[in-house]
Design a protein around this motif. Structure first.
Motif, PDB file in Angstrom:
ATOM      1  N   PRO A  81       0.830  -1.207   0.000  1.00 26.79           N
ATOM      2  CA  PRO A  81       0.000   0.000   0.000  1.00 26.79           C
ATOM      3  C   PRO A  81       0.868   1.262   0.000  1.00 26.79           C
ATOM      4  O   PRO A  81       1.951   1.281   0.582  1.00 26.79           O
ATOM      5  CB  PRO A  81      -0.799  -0.117   1.304  1.00 26.79           C
ATOM      6  N   VAL A  82       0.394   2.280  -0.677  1.00 28.78           N
ATOM      7  CA  VAL A  82       1.101   3.565  -0.716  1.00 28.78           C
ATOM      8  C   VAL A  82       0.929   4.273   0.628  1.00 28.78           C
ATOM      9  O   VAL A  82      -0.155   4.278   1.217  1.00 28.78           O
ATOM     10  CB  VAL A  82       0.539   4.450  -1.854  1.00 28.78           C
ATOM     11  N   THR A  83       2.001   4.860   1.132  1.00 30.65           N
ATOM     12  CA  THR A  83       1.930   5.617   2.383  1.00 30.65           C
ATOM     13  C   THR A  83       1.965   7.109   2.102  1.00 30.65           C
ATOM     14  O   THR A  83       2.646   7.568   1.180  1.00 30.65           O
ATOM     15  CB  THR A  83       3.083   5.254   3.343  1.00 30.65           C
ATOM     16  N   TRP A  84       1.237   7.855   2.892  1.00 32.62           N
ATOM     17  CA  TRP A  84       1.202   9.314   2.797  1.00 32.62           C
ATOM     18  C   TRP A  84       0.701   9.858   4.134  1.00 32.62           C
ATOM     19  O   TRP A  84       0.218   9.103   4.972  1.00 32.62           O
ATOM     20  CB  TRP A  84       0.298   9.771   1.651  1.00 32.62           C
ATOM     21  N   ASP A  85       0.829  11.159   4.338  1.00 38.15           N
ATOM     22  CA  ASP A  85       0.357  11.794   5.566  1.00 38.15           C
ATOM     23  C   ASP A  85      -0.980  12.469   5.317  1.00 38.15           C
ATOM     24  O   ASP A  85      -1.209  13.060   4.253  1.00 38.15           O
ATOM     25  CB  ASP A  85       1.360  12.845   6.066  1.00 38.15           C
ATOM     26  N   MET A  86      -1.854  12.421   6.307  1.00 38.26           N
ATOM     27  CA  MET A  86      -3.107  13.168   6.252  1.00 38.26           C
ATOM     28  C   MET A  86      -3.647  13.276   7.670  1.00 38.26           C
ATOM     29  O   MET A  86      -3.240  12.519   8.561  1.00 38.26           O
ATOM     30  CB  MET A  86      -4.132  12.485   5.348  1.00 38.26           C
ATOM     31  N   ASN A  87      -4.540  14.222   7.864  1.00 37.05           N
ATOM     32  CA  ASN A  87      -5.133  14.383   9.183  1.00 37.05           C
ATOM     33  C   ASN A  87      -6.547  14.941   9.085  1.00 37.05           C
ATOM     34  O   ASN A  87      -7.523  14.224   9.195  1.00 37.05           O
ATOM     35  CB  ASN A  87      -4.244  15.271  10.062  1.00 37.05           C
ATOM     36  N   GLY A  93      -2.453  20.786   6.838  1.00 37.75           N
ATOM     37  CA  GLY A  93      -1.288  20.904   5.960  1.00 37.75           C
ATOM     38  C   GLY A  93      -0.494  19.619   5.792  1.00 37.75           C
ATOM     39  O   GLY A  93       0.513  19.605   5.091  1.00 37.75           O
ATOM     40  N   ALA A  94      -0.921  18.531   6.430  1.00 44.14           N
ATOM     41  CA  ALA A  94      -0.121  17.309   6.430  1.00 44.14           C
ATOM     42  C   ALA A  94      -0.093  16.590   5.087  1.00 44.14           C
ATOM     43  O   ALA A  94       0.869  15.887   4.776  1.00 44.14           O
ATOM     44  CB  ALA A  94      -0.640  16.348   7.500  1.00 44.14           C
ATOM     45  N   CYS A  95      -1.139  16.728   4.273  1.00 39.99           N
ATOM     46  CA  CYS A  95      -1.259  15.921   3.051  1.00 39.99           C
ATOM     47  C   CYS A  95      -0.641  16.592   1.825  1.00 39.99           C
ATOM     48  O   CYS A  95      -0.996  16.257   0.695  1.00 39.99           O
ATOM     49  CB  CYS A  95      -2.722  15.585   2.784  1.00 39.99           C
ATOM     50  N   SER A  96       0.302  17.493   2.033  1.00 36.51           N
ATOM     51  CA  SER A  96       0.955  18.150   0.899  1.00 36.51           C
ATOM     52  C   SER A  96       1.742  17.147   0.058  1.00 36.51           C
ATOM     53  O   SER A  96       2.422  16.266   0.594  1.00 36.51           O
ATOM     54  CB  SER A  96       1.921  19.233   1.392  1.00 36.51           C
ATOM     55  N   MET A  97       1.634  17.281  -1.250  1.00 35.10           N
ATOM     56  CA  MET A  97       2.420  16.470  -2.180  1.00 35.10           C
ATOM     57  C   MET A  97       2.421  17.171  -3.534  1.00 35.10           C
ATOM     58  O   MET A  97       1.714  18.171  -3.737  1.00 35.10           O
ATOM     59  CB  MET A  97       1.862  15.047  -2.289  1.00 35.10           C
ATOM     60  N   VAL A  98       3.194  16.667  -4.456  1.00 30.85           N
ATOM     61  CA  VAL A  98       3.251  17.244  -5.802  1.00 30.85           C
ATOM     62  C   VAL A  98       2.270  16.465  -6.675  1.00 30.85           C
ATOM     63  O   VAL A  98       2.423  15.257  -6.882  1.00 30.85           O
ATOM     64  CB  VAL A  98       4.665  17.169  -6.380  1.00 30.85           C
ATOM     65  N   PRO A 142       2.913  21.512  -6.371  1.00 32.10           N
ATOM     66  CA  PRO A 142       2.750  21.216  -4.941  1.00 32.10           C
ATOM     67  C   PRO A 142       1.433  21.780  -4.418  1.00 32.10           C
ATOM     68  O   PRO A 142       1.113  22.949  -4.642  1.00 32.10           O
ATOM     69  CB  PRO A 142       3.952  21.916  -4.298  1.00 32.10           C
ATOM     70  N   ARG A 143       0.659  20.961  -3.722  1.00 29.37           N
ATOM     71  CA  ARG A 143      -0.631  21.386  -3.216  1.00 29.37           C
ATOM     72  C   ARG A 143      -1.150  20.386  -2.194  1.00 29.37           C
ATOM     73  O   ARG A 143      -0.522  19.367  -1.926  1.00 29.37           O
ATOM     74  CB  ARG A 143      -1.636  21.549  -4.365  1.00 29.37           C
ATOM     75  N   GLN A 144      -2.339  20.660  -1.669  1.00 31.73           N
ATOM     76  CA  GLN A 144      -2.973  19.758  -0.715  1.00 31.73           C
ATOM     77  C   GLN A 144      -3.766  18.691  -1.464  1.00 31.73           C
ATOM     78  O   GLN A 144      -4.580  19.011  -2.336  1.00 31.73           O
ATOM     79  CB  GLN A 144      -3.910  20.537   0.211  1.00 31.73           C
ATOM     80  N   SER A 145      -3.542  17.439  -1.108  1.00 34.15           N
ATOM     81  CA  SER A 145      -4.242  16.366  -1.808  1.00 34.15           C
ATOM     82  C   SER A 145      -5.695  16.241  -1.380  1.00 34.15           C
ATOM     83  O   SER A 145      -6.513  15.673  -2.107  1.00 34.15           O
ATOM     84  CB  SER A 145      -3.520  15.032  -1.585  1.00 34.15           C
ATOM     85  N   ILE A 162      10.444   9.918   3.753  1.00 30.17           N
ATOM     86  CA  ILE A 162      10.439   8.825   4.717  1.00 30.17           C
ATOM     87  C   ILE A 162      10.066   7.532   4.009  1.00 30.17           C
ATOM     88  O   ILE A 162      10.765   6.533   4.107  1.00 30.17           O
ATOM     89  CB  ILE A 162       9.454   9.110   5.869  1.00 30.17           C
ATOM     90  N   ARG A 163       8.958   7.592   3.280  1.00 27.53           N
ATOM     91  CA  ARG A 163       8.523   6.469   2.450  1.00 27.53           C
ATOM     92  C   ARG A 163       7.430   6.956   1.509  1.00 27.53           C
ATOM     93  O   ARG A 163       6.526   7.677   1.929  1.00 27.53           O
ATOM     94  CB  ARG A 163       8.005   5.312   3.302  1.00 27.53           C
ATOM     95  N   ASP A 164       7.519   6.586   0.258  1.00 24.60           N
ATOM     96  CA  ASP A 164       6.512   6.941  -0.752  1.00 24.60           C
ATOM     97  C   ASP A 164       6.248   8.447  -0.759  1.00 24.60           C
ATOM     98  O   ASP A 164       7.138   9.232  -1.057  1.00 24.60           O
ATOM     99  CB  ASP A 164       5.229   6.145  -0.532  1.00 24.60           C
ATOM    100  N   LEU A 165       5.026   8.852  -0.412  1.00 26.72           N
ATOM    101  CA  LEU A 165       4.641  10.263  -0.428  1.00 26.72           C
ATOM    102  C   LEU A 165       4.778  10.913   0.940  1.00 26.72           C
ATOM    103  O   LEU A 165       4.440  12.083   1.112  1.00 26.72           O
ATOM    104  CB  LEU A 165       3.189  10.388  -0.916  1.00 26.72           C
ATOM    105  N   GLN A 166       5.276  10.165   1.897  1.00 26.81           N
ATOM    106  CA  GLN A 166       5.437  10.665   3.267  1.00 26.81           C
ATOM    107  C   GLN A 166       6.802  11.324   3.409  1.00 26.81           C
ATOM    108  O   GLN A 166       7.824  10.741   3.069  1.00 26.81           O
ATOM    109  CB  GLN A 166       5.308   9.502   4.254  1.00 26.81           C
ATOM    110  N   ILE A 167       6.817  12.553   3.919  1.00 24.70           N
ATOM    111  CA  ILE A 167       8.050  13.329   4.012  1.00 24.70           C
ATOM    112  C   ILE A 167       8.316  13.771   5.448  1.00 24.70           C
ATOM    113  O   ILE A 167       7.432  13.733   6.307  1.00 24.70           O
ATOM    114  CB  ILE A 167       7.992  14.583   3.108  1.00 24.70           C
ATOM    115  N   ASP A 168       9.537  14.200   5.692  1.00 25.89           N
ATOM    116  CA  ASP A 168       9.953  14.705   7.000  1.00 25.89           C
ATOM    117  C   ASP A 168      10.056  16.228   6.922  1.00 25.89           C
ATOM    118  O   ASP A 168      10.950  16.766   6.268  1.00 25.89           O
ATOM    119  CB  ASP A 168      11.304  14.093   7.378  1.00 25.89           C
ATOM    120  N   ARG A 169       9.156  16.937   7.587  1.00 29.15           N
ATOM    121  CA  ARG A 169       9.129  18.393   7.531  1.00 29.15           C
ATOM    122  C   ARG A 169       9.894  19.046   8.675  1.00 29.15           C
ATOM    123  O   ARG A 169       9.681  20.215   8.996  1.00 29.15           O
ATOM    124  CB  ARG A 169       7.680  18.883   7.529  1.00 29.15           C
ATOM    125  N   SER A 170      10.832  18.314   9.276  1.00 31.36           N
ATOM    126  CA  SER A 170      11.596  18.841  10.413  1.00 31.36           C
ATOM    127  C   SER A 170      12.341  20.115  10.058  1.00 31.36           C
ATOM    128  O   SER A 170      12.530  20.986  10.907  1.00 31.36           O
ATOM    129  CB  SER A 170      12.591  17.782  10.916  1.00 31.36           C
TER     130      SER A 170
END
Length: 255
Positions: free
Chosen positions: A57-63, A70-75, A80-83, A106-114
């Motif tokens: 399964p594809v991983t991504w962030d969302m809330n 703002g968690a689901c940002s991707m290209v 770049p925009r909100q999915s 981090i993995r797939d569409l999941q990124i580290d915004r640190s």
């Protein structure tokens, strides 16, 4: 019965932070009013590629799913925009989904915004009221000032402005438009202004205002329409005044 309409989706995958990215294609059954999140959920329910190969399964962030966190940002199709607010009916096919390149994957569409959160710590993007909660109400802001401050407070740290800025990259220490705009927001606050000189000094060094190339991509990309370039221009004026104060040894507690 009419044949089920299918969506063509291409996702840039990456199994771990150290592995190489690769592309996978999917076929997703179309439903009216789908957004990109619902497309990803469909892939997660049935992780099979367009050629019938079983995959992970594809991983991504969302809330929040309503363009607040703002968690689901991707290209999406190169932008770049909100999915959550990207509607499939308004997007050309195939849908091409990629992680934002400004941040480590981090993995797939999941990124580290640190990187962005560390910059917010550097500029003290908060109102220091610890220990003063029992002092009663603070000073009120004039209504006109409060109105434009509210526009700056809409920032959801999505990172889209950093992704669209050519000066934010792996070869630059530029903190980006979002943290800079937050400096203006908290310096304008009656209580936050007590630490105004600290914030200005933090953005006057490497990675701060001098690294901005004024491309103005950020203000065009911001999903909340925040006047980021106006904030940067205002901070340039404030930083110039602060530079003279630092040079001449002015009392920083007196405006």
């Amino acid at each position: 019965m009419a044949e089920q309409k299918m969506l063509d989706v291409e996702v840039q995958r990456q199994d771990s932070a150290d592995s190489q990215p690769y592309w996978e294609k999917f076929k997703v059954p179309y439903r009216p009013n789908m957004n990109v999140i619902s497309v990803l959920m469909a892939i997660r329910e049935n992780p099979v590629t367009a050629d019938g190969k079983k995959t992970t399964p594809v991983t991504w962030d969302m809330n929040c799913l309503e363009e607040v966190c703002g968690a689901c940002s991707m290209v999406i199709n190169g932008r770049p925009r909100q999915s959550c607010s990207a509607l499939v009916d308004k997007l050309p096919q195939p849908l091409k989904l990629q992680p934002m390149s400004t941040f480590p994957v981090i993995r797939d569409l999941q990124i580290d915004r640190s990187r962005m959160f560390d910059s917010l710590k550097k500029v003290k993007a908060w109102i220091p009221i610890d220990g003063s909660y029992d002092l009663g109400e603070g000073p009120r802001m004039p209504e006109r000032k409060r109105e434009w401050a509210y526009e700056l407070s809409k920032c959801m740290t999505c990172g889209v402005c950093l992704e669209s800025c050519p000066n934010v990259n792996s070869h630059s220490s530029f903190m980006g438009p979002a943290p800079l705009s937050q400096v203006r927001l908290f310096n304008a606050h009656p209580t936050g202004s007590m630490n105004k000189d600290e914030r200005l000094n933090a953005i006057m060094g490497d990675g701060g205002l001098s690294n901005c190339g004024n491309s103005q991509n950020c203000v065009a990309a911001c999903p909340k329409g925040i006047p980021l370039t106006t904030s940067i221009a205002s901070l340039n004026r404030s930083a110039t005044v602060q530079m003279f104060r630092n040079f001449f040894g002015s009392d920083h507690m007196v405006d």
